[in-house]
Design an enzyme around this catalytic site. Structure first.
Site, mmCIF file in Angstrom:
data_model
loop_
_atom_site.group_PDB
_atom_site.id
_atom_site.type_symbol
_atom_site.label_atom_id
_atom_site.label_comp_id
_atom_site.label_asym_id
_atom_site.label_seq_id
_atom_site.Cartn_x
_atom_site.Cartn_y
_atom_site.Cartn_z
ATOM 1 N N HIS A 153 0.871 -1.180 0.000
ATOM 2 C CA HIS A 153 0.000 0.000 0.000
ATOM 3 C C HIS A 153 0.909 1.232 0.000
ATOM 4 O O HIS A 153 1.973 1.219 0.644
ATOM 5 C CB HIS A 153 -0.849 0.079 1.286
ATOM 6 C CG HIS A 153 -2.104 -0.743 1.278
ATOM 7 N ND1 HIS A 153 -2.546 -1.415 2.389
ATOM 8 C CD2 HIS A 153 -3.031 -0.976 0.303
ATOM 9 C CE1 HIS A 153 -3.685 -2.031 2.106
ATOM 10 N NE2 HIS A 153 -3.998 -1.784 0.844
ATOM 11 N N CYS A 196 -2.081 2.840 9.186
ATOM 12 C CA CYS A 196 -3.093 1.873 8.741
ATOM 13 C C CYS A 196 -4.251 1.760 9.725
ATOM 14 O O CYS A 196 -5.362 1.422 9.342
ATOM 15 C CB CYS A 196 -2.493 0.477 8.602
ATOM 16 S SG CYS A 196 -1.102 0.361 7.517
HETATM 17 N N1 ARG Z 1 -3.600 -7.204 6.598
HETATM 18 C C1 ARG Z 1 -4.029 -5.993 5.985
HETATM 19 C C2 ARG Z 1 -3.976 -6.160 4.467
HETATM 20 O O1 ARG Z 1 -3.088 -6.820 3.994
HETATM 21 C C3 ARG Z 1 -3.194 -4.840 6.429
HETATM 22 C C4 ARG Z 1 -3.682 -3.521 5.915
HETATM 23 C C5 ARG Z 1 -2.779 -2.384 6.244
HETATM 24 N N2 ARG Z 1 -3.363 -1.159 5.868
HETATM 25 C C6 ARG Z 1 -2.731 -0.144 5.262
HETATM 26 N N3 ARG Z 1 -3.394 0.954 5.077
HETATM 27 N N4 ARG Z 1 -1.529 -0.255 4.793
HETATM 28 O O2 ARG Z 1 -4.790 -5.680 3.749
#
Ligand code: ARG
Length: 294
Positions: free
Chosen positions: A183, A277
């Protein structure tokens, strides 16, 4: 007219955009755990310690309160362990919320709860066109008047183009090339208009160049601190909150007049997430140009 919200997940406090204090949506980790593997950080064999996760989440929340933010809560839902990562609920632009459409089936169940909460909080809801993935503030961050948009691993570039047209803003698409930085908010964080931190290794040559051209002051994070999620920072005013283990970044930001705070978030790093996150800024990120104009 306000549509009636589904009864299961009403906001604990109604969103009031004009109150002037920073407002952040969080979701308590009651049902958080590593139940599936959708990024390289996650392993069901490295389960999160539930009690510790609760302590860490509470400590992040109080650190944000100390920095002057108010937190609003999304009710946790059994079977949706990643609902804690509210950055992925939507992208916020003024009183508009562009809902996420998750790439992985494991997270798609979150969409209805995000929509219900944001609707009942008074946001105008927008959907990305069918068949296109978009993961909210995880992949779409304003720095000044430009929307920086991460794509390929989770969000699709077409969704970002749609958002650019919707809000008439410049979009800079950035391809994410390292699966650990899946992300945009894991490797890039706007701090103020024209100021951002980034981890160069997460981008290709074009992305690095685009960032350098578009951001006046781009502060580099090294590989060790990037792995501690240094870039996954929450900015409240001039306070920057990160996971522990990012002393070089804290030092660099301290010299530029930011106040840095650290709070341990290792139990969430096991799921591939950290401070940023776990939050969704509802009244506009500090770095968003539109926040400073009415
Ligand atoms: N386990 C989640 C995923 O893989 C973690 C999300 C983390 N969120 C972020 N905004 N980076 O989607």
């Amino acid at each position: 007219m306000m549509p009636s919200p589904p009864p299961r997940n009403r906001p604990s406090t109604v969103y009031e955009p004009n109150r002037g204090e920073p407002q952040i949506l969080m979701c308590p980790p009651d049902f958080y755990g590593i139940e599936y593997e959708i990024n390289p950080w996650m392993s069901r064999h490295k389960q999160a310690d539930h009690g510790l996760a609760v302590l860490q989440w509470n400590s992040l929340r109080s650190t944000l309160h100390d920095a002057g933010a108010q937190t609003l809560l999304l009710k946790p839902v059994e079977g949706l362990p990643d609902l804690v990562f509210t950055a992925n609920a939507a992208m916020i632009y003024r009183n508009h919320a562009v809902l996420s459409r998750f790439r992985h089936a494991e997270r798609q169940g979150e969409e209805a709860y995000n929509e219900a909460w944001l609707k009942s909080a008074g946001f105008t809801i927008h959907q990305i066109v069918e068949g296109v993935y978009f993961e909210g503030a995880g992949d779409a961050l304003f720095c000044g008047d430009t929307l920086f948009a991460g794509y390929r691993i989770r969000s699709d570039v077409h969704g970002h183009q749609q958002i650019g047209a919707m809000f008439a803003c410049r979009v800079i698409p950035l391809e994410l090339v390292d699966p650990y930085y899946y992300h945009l908010d894991t490797c890039f964080c706007p701090l103020a208009p024209g100021v951002a931190i980034y981890f160069p290794g997460a981008f290709d040559e074009y992305g690095r160049r685009a960032l350098k051209e578009a951001v006046d002051e781009l502060i580099e994070v090294d590989a060790d601190e990037a792995r501690r999620f240094a870039c996954n920072a929450v900015v409240v005013g001039r306070t920057v909150v990160t996971n522990t283990g990012c002393p070089k970044l804290h030092d660099a930001l301290g010299k530029r007049g930011f106040t840095c705070r650290e709070t341990p978030l290792d139990e969430f790093v096991k799921a591939g997430g950290s401070a940023k996150c776990l939050t969704l800024r509802l009244d506009g990120e500090e770095a968003a140009g539109w926040k400073h104009t009415s």
